[in-house]
Write an enzyme that holds these catalytic residues in place. Structure first.
Site, PDB file in Angstrom:
ATOM      1  N   GLY A 278     139.778  82.149  81.858  1.00  0.00           N
ATOM      2  CA  GLY A 278     138.816  81.103  81.528  1.00  0.00           C
ATOM      3  C   GLY A 278     138.777  80.676  80.082  1.00  0.00           C
ATOM      4  O   GLY A 278     137.940  79.849  79.703  1.00  0.00           O
ATOM      5  N   CYS A 391     146.859  53.708  94.470  1.00  0.00           N
ATOM      6  CA  CYS A 391     145.949  52.688  95.000  1.00  0.00           C
ATOM      7  C   CYS A 391     144.518  53.192  94.928  1.00  0.00           C
ATOM      8  O   CYS A 391     143.912  53.520  95.954  1.00  0.00           O
ATOM      9  CB  CYS A 391     146.338  52.356  96.429  1.00  0.00           C
ATOM     10  SG  CYS A 391     147.917  51.574  96.438  1.00  0.00           S
ATOM     11  N   TYR A 421     147.374  73.486  85.479  1.00  0.00           N
ATOM     12  CA  TYR A 421     146.632  72.779  86.536  1.00  0.00           C
ATOM     13  C   TYR A 421     147.011  71.304  86.652  1.00  0.00           C
ATOM     14  O   TYR A 421     146.190  70.484  87.069  1.00  0.00           O
ATOM     15  CB  TYR A 421     145.115  72.933  86.324  1.00  0.00           C
ATOM     16  CG  TYR A 421     144.682  74.383  86.271  1.00  0.00           C
ATOM     17  CD1 TYR A 421     144.744  75.187  87.416  1.00  0.00           C
ATOM     18  CD2 TYR A 421     144.241  74.958  85.077  1.00  0.00           C
ATOM     19  CE1 TYR A 421     144.373  76.527  87.362  1.00  0.00           C
ATOM     20  CE2 TYR A 421     143.876  76.301  85.021  1.00  0.00           C
ATOM     21  CZ  TYR A 421     143.942  77.072  86.166  1.00  0.00           C
ATOM     22  OH  TYR A 421     143.582  78.399  86.119  1.00  0.00           O
TER      23      TYR A 421
HETATM   24  N1  LLP Z   1     141.197  84.707  87.129  1.00  0.00           N
HETATM   25  C1  LLP Z   1     140.528  84.219  88.167  1.00  0.00           C
HETATM   26  C2  LLP Z   1     139.926  85.139  89.120  1.00  0.00           C
HETATM   27  C3  LLP Z   1     140.398  82.835  88.341  1.00  0.00           C
HETATM   28  O1  LLP Z   1     139.725  82.358  89.369  1.00  0.00           O
HETATM   29  C4  LLP Z   1     140.990  81.966  87.399  1.00  0.00           C
HETATM   30  C5  LLP Z   1     140.888  80.514  87.542  1.00  0.00           C
HETATM   31  C6  LLP Z   1     141.711  82.531  86.328  1.00  0.00           C
HETATM   32  C7  LLP Z   1     141.776  83.911  86.215  1.00  0.00           C
HETATM   33  C8  LLP Z   1     142.391  81.697  85.297  1.00  0.00           C
HETATM   34  O2  LLP Z   1     141.550  80.864  84.594  1.00  0.00           O
HETATM   35  P1  LLP Z   1     142.090  80.091  83.299  1.00  0.00           P
HETATM   36  O3  LLP Z   1     142.368  81.112  82.235  1.00  0.00           O
HETATM   37  O4  LLP Z   1     143.347  79.383  83.678  1.00  0.00           O
HETATM   38  O5  LLP Z   1     140.990  79.159  82.961  1.00  0.00           O
HETATM   39  N2  LLP Z   1     141.691  73.700  88.362  1.00  0.00           N
HETATM   40  C9  LLP Z   1     140.752  73.928  87.291  1.00  0.00           C
HETATM   41  C10 LLP Z   1     140.679  75.384  86.907  1.00  0.00           C
HETATM   42  C11 LLP Z   1     140.350  76.265  88.058  1.00  0.00           C
HETATM   43  C12 LLP Z   1     140.395  77.694  87.657  1.00  0.00           C
HETATM   44  C13 LLP Z   1     140.278  78.579  88.833  1.00  0.00           C
HETATM   45  N3  LLP Z   1     140.349  79.959  88.524  1.00  0.00           N
HETATM   46  C14 LLP Z   1     141.137  73.052  86.109  1.00  0.00           C
HETATM   47  O6  LLP Z   1     142.096  72.299  86.205  1.00  0.00           O
HETATM   48  O7  LLP Z   1     140.458  73.076  85.074  1.00  0.00           O
END
Ligand code: LLP
Length: 463
Positions: A278, A391, A421
């Site tokens: 996150g 579209c 993403y």
């Molecule tokens: N660990 C778990 C359990 C997660 O659910 C996630 C992301 C991560 C790690 C990695 O998070 P990161 O470091 O990449 O923020 N599609 C969305 C983000 C969804 C994230 C879902 N889980 C976007 O494009 O912002």
């Protein structure tokens, strides 16, 4: 239900969304190193280069739209995370941000572990030779077949997300004559947003088992009682694109409290905690992300302090950054197709991709920046909106940005920080062909995920 219609005015919404840039940047040609991959620069002619190769050549060879990923930057970021967390902690790259077999090999070479959240990600990881013990398997509704595959392969941990799953994994492991290492994912009551966090509405989501109401304590009770499971720790993931460490602090404190309760009730000190991913990145110059060593220090200090207060030995910490590793390493290159100036409003710049290669703007109102990539320009800035070819009027890639007013069809423009993403959430909407991912390093460019073809589309359509 009746719906009323009204004649459209000249503008649909405010010209500039509140909070967006109000003035053009001092230099439209500048590349802010916060948002660009490390080897990105401009050559003598003014064209952007990555890994020493200019975008005009890249576009000729690989076409547009395409994602260009700076491999040495990806490796450097892996290295920085592994180094920052050191030997007493584990870094799991979150494959959902972007996963391919080449990525899996880079992770292995740079000493990272991998978090997968589906059978597809698991098979990509195993196929590319990731040792199963370095894989964590996530998901709120893993199928029995996925669980079987993971247990059989010997993944290092399965993160249990529900009471049903505790029973399913235990049963599967026992049937296969194994004891599966697991963590329990808890929801700690922290809802994290980009710049702040609010402790509210925490049970109202699909992931994890709530700490509140003794749910997580009950999950631990069950997991400890089942022969098929070896409970190694507690997992918490509070959200994504977070800059403020305060949310992690609350999360760590609550997880440590649970560890203390477990010790008091069962006489067991669980050896690990996982604080999830996150961590935020810079999408525009307005964002100020933290470096891995600052994050590692902040998290380490919080956990150590909380454990000391609870009289617990400090557990082994793991984290799961996805975006923070891959996000900044790639940009998307588009060719400008049409340009529509709207007097007194903005100029719509249509590119050859759109919401099929970057859904984040439409889905989350995400902000991106954009630059003219194939040349520099001294022309006056114009307020632009970069849109795709789909579209749908919400097909926006960059909502508000300044581009030079001499922008012309055929120019290449680049949107930085699209490594996370974007390809992983790409779609075939309007039968778009998903773009390739091209890794560039030391003057060499190679396709790691090829462009989809019309044959690919027709192959799935069995007629
Ligand atoms: N660990 C778990 C359990 C997660 O659910 C996630 C992301 C991560 C790690 C990695 O998070 P990161 O470091 O990449 O923020 N599609 C969305 C983000 C969804 C994230 C879902 N889980 C976007 O494009 O912002």
């Amino acid at each position: 239900m009746s719906r009323s219609a009204h004649p459209a005015g000249p503008r649909h919404a405010d010209v500039m969304t509140e909070g967006h840039y109000t003035a053009p940047p001092a230099d439209l040609n500048a590349l802010d190193e916060k948002v660009w991959a490390r080897t990105v620069t401009r050559d003598e002619e003014g064209a952007i280069t990555v890994g020493g190769i200019g975008v005009t050549r890249l576009a000729e060879e690989f076409g547009t739209p395409a994602y260009f990923l700076d491999e040495s930057d990806f490796r450097a970021r892996c290295h920085a995370w592994a180094d920052a967390f050191g030997r007493d902690a584990d870094v799991f790259y979150a494959g959902k941000a972007f996963l391919s077999r080449a990525v899996v090999r880079w992770l292995q070479e740079e000493g990272l572990n991998l978090d997968v959240c589906s059978g597809g990600e698991l098979s990509t990881a195993l196929d590319a030779g990731m040792p199963a013990e370095r894989i964590a398997f996530h998901g709120n509704n893993k199928t029995v077949a996925e669980i079987e595959r993971a247990v059989e392969a010997g993944v290092g941990r399965i993160v249990l997300d529900s009471f049903q799953e505790i029973a399913r994994v235990a049963h599967t492991a026992q049937r296969l004559g194994k004891r599966q290492r697991v963590q329990i994912r808890v929801t700690v009551g922290v809802e994290a947003h980009t710049h702040e966090f609010i402790a509210t509405a925490h049970e109202d989501q699909k992931f994890g088992i709530a700490l509140a109401g003794g749910q997580a304590a009950e999950a631990v009770r069950r997991a400890l009682a089942l022969d098929g499971l070896e409970l190694i720790g507690i997992h918490s993931h509070i959200g994504s694109q977070i800059f403020d460490m305060a949310g992690f602090e609350v999360s760590a404190r609550r997880v440590v409290q649970l560890l203390a309760e477990v010790r008091d009730e069962h006489g067991v000190e669980l050896p690990e905690i996982d604080l999830g991913g996150g961590l935020g990145i810079a999408y525009t110059s307005e964002d100020d992300p933290r470096e891995p060593h600052e994050i590692a220090k902040a998290l380490g200090d919080i956990v150590t302090r909380e454990c000391e207060a609870a009289g617990l030995a400090t557990p082994r910490i793991s984290v799961e950054p996805g975006r923070a590793i891959v996000g900044p390493t790639a940009f998307t290159l588009y060719e400008v197709g049409t340009i529509k100036p709207l007097e007194g409003l903005r100029t719509y710049v249509s590119v050859d991709g759109g919401m099929s290669d970057n859904i984040r703007t439409a889905l989350y109102d995400a902000e991106y920046s954009v630059v003219l990539a194939s040349r520099t320009s001294d022309a006056e800035p114009m307020l632009a909106r970069v849109v795709g070819k789909h579209c749908e009027s919400g097909d926006i890639v960059v909502k508000d940005a300044f581009l030079p007013s001499d922008l012309a069809p055929g120019d290449l423009i680049a949107v930085p920080a699209t490594g996370a993403y974007c390809r992983s959430m790409a779609s075939n909407y309007n039968h778009a062909l998903r773009p390739p991912v091209v890794a560039v390093r030391d003057g060499q460019a190679r396709v790691i995920v090829r462009r989809e073809t019309e044959e690919d589309l027709l192959r799935l359509d069995v007629g």
